[in-house]
Write a protein that holds these residues in place. Structure first.
Motif, PDB file in Angstrom:
ATOM      1  N   VAL A 299      -8.072 -16.057   2.097  1.00 25.80           N
ATOM      2  CA  VAL A 299      -7.550 -14.879   1.470  1.00 25.80           C
ATOM      3  C   VAL A 299      -6.702 -15.254   0.169  1.00 25.80           C
ATOM      4  CG1 VAL A 299      -5.879 -13.022   1.604  1.00 25.80           C
ATOM      5  CG2 VAL A 299      -7.319 -13.445   3.492  1.00 25.80           C
ATOM      6  N   LYS A 300      -7.312 -14.741  -0.925  1.00 31.63           N
ATOM      7  CA  LYS A 300      -6.917 -14.769  -2.214  1.00 31.63           C
ATOM      8  C   LYS A 300      -7.227 -16.185  -2.678  1.00 31.63           C
ATOM      9  CE  LYS A 300      -3.407 -12.835  -5.466  1.00 31.63           C
ATOM     10  NZ  LYS A 300      -2.035 -12.471  -5.363  1.00 31.63           N
ATOM     11  N   THR A 301      -8.266 -16.953  -2.215  1.00 35.17           N
ATOM     12  CA  THR A 301      -8.977 -18.010  -2.841  1.00 35.17           C
ATOM     13  C   THR A 301      -9.705 -17.561  -3.655  1.00 35.17           C
ATOM     14  OG1 THR A 301      -8.274 -19.484  -0.838  1.00 35.17           O
ATOM     15  CG2 THR A 301     -10.042 -20.192  -2.467  1.00 35.17           C
ATOM     16  N   THR A 331     -12.967 -12.829  -5.377  1.00 34.40           N
ATOM     17  CA  THR A 331     -11.726 -13.071  -4.533  1.00 34.40           C
ATOM     18  C   THR A 331     -12.113 -12.253  -3.248  1.00 34.40           C
ATOM     19  OG1 THR A 331     -10.671 -13.356  -6.523  1.00 34.40           O
ATOM     20  CG2 THR A 331      -9.439 -13.228  -4.437  1.00 34.40           C
ATOM     21  N   THR A 332     -11.527 -12.886  -2.191  1.00 34.90           N
ATOM     22  CA  THR A 332     -11.232 -12.278  -0.786  1.00 34.90           C
ATOM     23  C   THR A 332      -9.969 -11.954  -0.295  1.00 34.90           C
ATOM     24  OG1 THR A 332     -12.264 -12.198   1.520  1.00 34.90           O
ATOM     25  CG2 THR A 332     -11.282 -14.285   0.588  1.00 34.90           C
ATOM     26  N   PHE A 333      -9.644 -10.746   0.011  1.00 33.88           N
ATOM     27  CA  PHE A 333      -8.451 -10.283   0.440  1.00 33.88           C
ATOM     28  C   PHE A 333      -8.290 -10.086   2.022  1.00 33.88           C
ATOM     29  CE2 PHE A 333      -8.987  -8.768  -3.925  1.00 33.88           C
ATOM     30  CZ  PHE A 333      -8.221  -9.600  -4.552  1.00 33.88           C
ATOM     31  N   GLY A 334      -7.071  -9.319   2.291  1.00 32.38           N
ATOM     32  CA  GLY A 334      -7.034  -9.025   4.046  1.00 32.38           C
ATOM     33  C   GLY A 334      -6.336  -7.905   4.060  1.00 32.38           C
ATOM     34  N   ILE A 335      -6.335  -7.364   5.373  1.00 28.25           N
ATOM     35  CA  ILE A 335      -5.343  -6.336   5.741  1.00 28.25           C
ATOM     36  C   ILE A 335      -4.535  -6.761   6.744  1.00 28.25           C
ATOM     37  CG2 ILE A 335      -5.614  -3.942   6.821  1.00 28.25           C
ATOM     38  CD1 ILE A 335      -8.471  -3.849   5.735  1.00 28.25           C
ATOM     39  N   LYS A 336      -3.496  -6.314   6.609  1.00 31.80           N
ATOM     40  CA  LYS A 336      -2.219  -6.821   7.441  1.00 31.80           C
ATOM     41  C   LYS A 336      -1.569  -5.706   8.248  1.00 31.80           C
ATOM     42  CE  LYS A 336       0.858  -9.945   5.739  1.00 31.80           C
ATOM     43  NZ  LYS A 336       1.985 -10.211   4.740  1.00 31.80           N
ATOM     44  N   ILE A 337      -1.487  -5.867   9.516  1.00 31.98           N
ATOM     45  CA  ILE A 337      -0.789  -4.722  10.317  1.00 31.98           C
ATOM     46  C   ILE A 337       0.539  -4.973  10.712  1.00 31.98           C
ATOM     47  CG2 ILE A 337      -1.033  -3.567  12.491  1.00 31.98           C
ATOM     48  CD1 ILE A 337      -4.021  -4.225  12.373  1.00 31.98           C
ATOM     49  N   ASP A 338       1.360  -4.123  10.309  1.00 35.71           N
ATOM     50  CA  ASP A 338       2.871  -4.114  10.860  1.00 35.71           C
ATOM     51  C   ASP A 338       3.069  -3.070  11.730  1.00 35.71           C
ATOM     52  OD1 ASP A 338       5.507  -4.617  11.028  1.00 35.71           O
ATOM     53  OD2 ASP A 338       6.012  -3.473   9.180  1.00 35.71           O
ATOM     54  N   LYS A 339       3.181  -3.637  12.902  1.00 39.46           N
ATOM     55  CA  LYS A 339       3.021  -2.845  14.349  1.00 39.46           C
ATOM     56  C   LYS A 339       4.720  -2.710  14.597  1.00 39.46           C
ATOM     57  CE  LYS A 339       1.194  -0.296  17.800  1.00 39.46           C
ATOM     58  NZ  LYS A 339       0.340   0.996  17.456  1.00 39.46           N
ATOM     59  N   PHE A 340       5.262  -1.427  15.024  1.00 37.87           N
ATOM     60  CA  PHE A 340       6.574  -1.473  15.380  1.00 37.87           C
ATOM     61  C   PHE A 340       7.058   0.083  16.208  1.00 37.87           C
ATOM     62  CE2 PHE A 340       6.185   0.017  11.003  1.00 37.87           C
ATOM     63  CZ  PHE A 340       6.626   1.495  10.993  1.00 37.87           C
ATOM     64  N   LYS A 341       8.084  -0.101  16.697  1.00 40.77           N
ATOM     65  CA  LYS A 341       8.487   1.269  17.485  1.00 40.77           C
ATOM     66  C   LYS A 341       8.587   2.214  16.317  1.00 40.77           C
ATOM     67  CE  LYS A 341      11.624   3.128  21.032  1.00 40.77           C
ATOM     68  NZ  LYS A 341      12.449   2.600  21.716  1.00 40.77           N
ATOM     69  N   ASN A 342       8.239   3.636  16.597  1.00 42.04           N
ATOM     70  CA  ASN A 342       8.471   4.643  16.006  1.00 42.04           C
ATOM     71  C   ASN A 342       9.998   5.046  15.547  1.00 42.04           C
ATOM     72  OD1 ASN A 342       7.703   6.769  14.257  1.00 42.04           O
ATOM     73  ND2 ASN A 342       7.692   8.145  15.863  1.00 42.04           N
ATOM     74  N   GLY A 343      10.227   4.999  14.475  1.00 34.57           N
ATOM     75  CA  GLY A 343      11.751   5.267  13.984  1.00 34.57           C
ATOM     76  C   GLY A 343      12.562   4.100  14.200  1.00 34.57           C
ATOM     77  N   GLU A 344      12.097   2.725  14.507  1.00 31.72           N
ATOM     78  CA  GLU A 344      12.607   1.543  14.647  1.00 31.72           C
ATOM     79  C   GLU A 344      11.996   0.478  14.022  1.00 31.72           C
ATOM     80  OE1 GLU A 344      14.263   0.887  18.504  1.00 31.72           O
ATOM     81  OE2 GLU A 344      14.791   2.782  18.970  1.00 31.72           O
ATOM     82  N   PRO A 345      11.690   0.415  12.715  1.00 27.22           N
ATOM     83  CA  PRO A 345      10.819  -0.472  12.033  1.00 27.22           C
ATOM     84  C   PRO A 345      11.218  -1.838  12.444  1.00 27.22           C
ATOM     85  CG  PRO A 345      11.725   1.021  10.585  1.00 27.22           C
ATOM     86  CD  PRO A 345      12.512   1.307  11.591  1.00 27.22           C
ATOM     87  N   ALA A 346      12.483  -2.322  12.846  1.00 27.08           N
ATOM     88  CA  ALA A 346      13.036  -3.696  13.175  1.00 27.08           C
ATOM     89  C   ALA A 346      12.275  -3.968  14.551  1.00 27.08           C
ATOM     90  CB  ALA A 346      14.354  -3.763  13.009  1.00 27.08           C
ATOM     91  N   THR A 347      11.971  -2.957  15.393  1.00 24.26           N
ATOM     92  CA  THR A 347      11.599  -3.339  16.678  1.00 24.26           C
ATOM     93  C   THR A 347       9.914  -3.462  16.605  1.00 24.26           C
ATOM     94  OG1 THR A 347      13.096  -1.933  17.718  1.00 24.26           O
ATOM     95  CG2 THR A 347      11.511  -2.627  19.195  1.00 24.26           C
ATOM     96  N   ASP A 435      -0.310  -8.130  -1.889  1.00 25.28           N
ATOM     97  CA  ASP A 435       0.903  -8.796  -2.171  1.00 25.28           C
ATOM     98  C   ASP A 435       0.402 -10.287  -2.786  1.00 25.28           C
ATOM     99  OD1 ASP A 435       0.190 -10.233  -0.075  1.00 25.28           O
ATOM    100  OD2 ASP A 435       1.158  -9.224   1.467  1.00 25.28           O
ATOM    101  N   ALA A 436       1.447 -11.086  -2.709  1.00 25.67           N
ATOM    102  CA  ALA A 436       1.262 -12.453  -3.410  1.00 25.67           C
ATOM    103  C   ALA A 436       0.507 -13.241  -2.619  1.00 25.67           C
ATOM    104  CB  ALA A 436       2.660 -13.024  -3.499  1.00 25.67           C
ATOM    105  N   GLU A 437       0.297 -12.907  -1.338  1.00 18.53           N
ATOM    106  CA  GLU A 437      -0.553 -13.494  -0.620  1.00 18.53           C
ATOM    107  C   GLU A 437      -1.996 -13.131  -0.342  1.00 18.53           C
ATOM    108  OE1 GLU A 437       1.709 -13.858   3.304  1.00 18.53           O
ATOM    109  OE2 GLU A 437       2.820 -15.474   2.739  1.00 18.53           O
ATOM    110  N   GLY A 438      -2.284 -11.865  -0.897  1.00 15.40           N
ATOM    111  CA  GLY A 438      -3.396 -11.389  -1.043  1.00 15.40           C
ATOM    112  C   GLY A 438      -3.670 -10.147   0.082  1.00 15.40           C
ATOM    113  N   TYR A 439      -2.646  -9.748   0.674  1.00 19.03           N
ATOM    114  CA  TYR A 439      -2.736  -8.809   1.825  1.00 19.03           C
ATOM    115  C   TYR A 439      -2.191  -7.357   1.143  1.00 19.03           C
ATOM    116  CZ  TYR A 439      -3.732 -12.588   5.184  1.00 19.03           C
ATOM    117  OH  TYR A 439      -4.304 -13.599   5.694  1.00 19.03           O
TER     118      TYR A 439
END
Length: 487
Positions: A299-301, A331-347, A435-439
């Motif tokens: 990614v991003k190479t 260049t190739t990039f990527g898709i990053k998933i951020d999975k969390f509890k609804n209403g609690e992004p830190a969980t 982002d800086a890493e290509g995602y």
């Protein structure tokens, strides 16, 4: 009035003197040590040109005569005693050859090779300035052969005289200017996309201007070498060669290739047989290459693709080759998933599984499927990607799709204790949004709750339903039995 006449007379004298000065600078009375300059115009900035004196002209001021002789470095050549030239020429014969005659061009065409073999030193070298001029100053009278030592253009033969002429019954010498004959050649490289998805192909187009070589030239060969980085794999069957849109037979060139490189080569014989009548036209090479899964492609190479065009800038010697390069990046990039509890992004939620789909484009030929949780037709790209303890999962090596098509993210398994998503998430992004890493990051919240297990397939679902029905039946039977007992 007298003052005005006096000023007018002075002005007239000044004008006459000025005219005399210009004429004197342009044509100077000849002396035994007279020199002059040769200015080469219309050349290419930073090219290096060299001048060689082939004819000596000597002025005798005692009897006011001129004598002509071959310069000692070139006497053997023009006397016909070398393998480069078998015909003897006197200086008078040589001077009688017209500038564009085939005989003169054939005679001069072997001169660069002779100079190289004999290691003859030039009398002067000059670098072309930003006005396209190279000025050889303070040259003794005579005749000069001028050739490029380095250039990006293809130069023709150049011969120029510093020869006295007669004005008012006396010899004078003048500076000389002439336009160099040369042809610039170019190479360009383009791709049909700037970013790419793994295993999908990029179409590359290489264009070069076919070099124009004189009939008397010795080295008419040229070649194009195209090199891919390890992250790209060449589709050798996709290579096509055309001139101004017309296909070129493989008999007219030699093509060699492997998974990362191909070379199109034209030798002297093939140039004579085919390419000379197409000189100056545009040669186009089109091919495809796929982004592979090698570790070198990440990614991003940046995957650089370089085309190198090698030709002879002075085709009268074998050692006067030069190269021009053109390159294009994907260049190739990527898709990053951020999975969390609804209403609690830190969980963050571990164990969620995802699949990635995309909608088709006009060039697609594969059959499509209905994207889950939608009525949209598309292609399954990848599945089984699972979030880690940080709620993170990645789909690597995908292009920035922009408006060309749409990615769809589908949750295929929910984290333990959470509901499975019943909608798909559409994703579109461009290069500048990563982002800086290509995602590009997609936030995916989940609701907690009870859900029937579905991971065992349709069979387990049927048994579960039957079990629930039986349990409900047992409850009904029990209730009816108690009611009868009361009676």
């Amino acid at each position: 009035m007298k003052k005005s006449r006096f000023l007018g007379l002075c002005l007239s004298v000044v004008l006459v003197l000025a005219m005399f000065t210009v004429n004197a600078a342009a044509a100077r009375t000849l002396a035994t040590d007279s020199t002059a300059s040769i200015t080469v115009k219309s050349a290419v900035e930073n090219d290096v040109l060299a001048a060689y004196k082939v004819v000596d002209i000597t002025y005798n001021d005692t009897d006011n005569t001129l004598t002509y002789a071959w310069n000692s470095d070139f006497a053997d050549y023009f006397n016909g005693t070398t393998s480069y030239n078998a015909i003897a020429y006197t200086v008078q014969n040589f001077s009688g050859l017209t500038t564009d005659s085939a005989e003169l061009k054939a005679l001069l065409s072997n001169l660069p090779g002779y100079i190289a073999e004999k290691s003859i030193a030039s009398v002067a070298t000059q670098t072309v300035n930003n006005s396209g001029e190279a000025v050889f100053s303070n040259l003794a009278i005579g005749e000069y052969f001028i050739k490029p030592n380095s250039s990006t253009s293809v130069y023709q033969l150049m011969l120029q005289k510093l020869e006295p002429t007669v004005e008012d019954n006396k010899y004078v010498i003048d500076d000389v200017e002439f336009n160099a004959k040369h042809k610039e050649v170019n190479v360009t490289k383009a791709a049909d996309k700037t970013s790419v998805t793994k295993n999908e192909k990029v179409k590359y187009t290489v264009t070069v201007e076919i070099p124009t070589y004189a009939a008397s030239a010795k080295n008419k060969a040229f070649n194009i070498v195209d090199t891919l980085e390890d992250g790209l794999t060449l589709d050798t069957d996709s290579i096509t060669v055309t001139i101004d849109g017309v296909a070129v037979s493989e008999a007219n060139y030699t093509l060699t290739s492997d998974t990362n490189t191909f070379t199109l080569a034209v030798d002297n014989a093939k140039y004579e047989a085919f390419w000379n009548v197409n000189s100056g036209k545009t040669l186009t090479i089109v091919y495809k290459a796929a982004l592979n899964d090698n570790a070198t492609s990440a990614v991003k190479t940046i995957e650089k693709n370089t085309a190198t065009y090698t030709y002879s800038f002075y085709p009268f010697t074998d050692s006067s080759t030069n190269s021009k390069t053109a390159f294009v990046d994907v260049t190739t990039f990527g898709i990053k998933i951020d999975k969390f509890k609804n209403g609690e992004p830190a969980t963050k939620l571990k164990g969620a599984e995802f699949a990635l789909y995309r909608t088709p484009v006009d060039t697609d030929t594969l059959p499509t499927v209905t994207i889950p949780n939608s009525s949209i037709q598309g292609y399954l790209l990848e599945q089984g990607i699972t979030t880690d303890e940080n709620g993170l999962a990645k789909f690597d090596k995908y292009e920035a799709n922009g408006t060309k098509y749409t990615y769809y993210l589908v949750e295929t398994k929910a984290p333990s204790g959470y509901n499975l998503m019943t909608t798909s998430i559409d994703i579109s992004f461009i290069d500048s949004e990563v982002d800086a890493e290509g995602y590009i990051t997609v936030e995916v919240p989940n609701e907690s709750g009870f859900q029937l297990p579905t991971t065992g397939g349709s069979g387990t679902v049927i048994f579960t339903v039957i079990g629930i029905v039986l349990m409900a039946g047992a409850v009904i039977v029990l209730a009816v039995s108690r009611k009868k007992a009361r009676k």
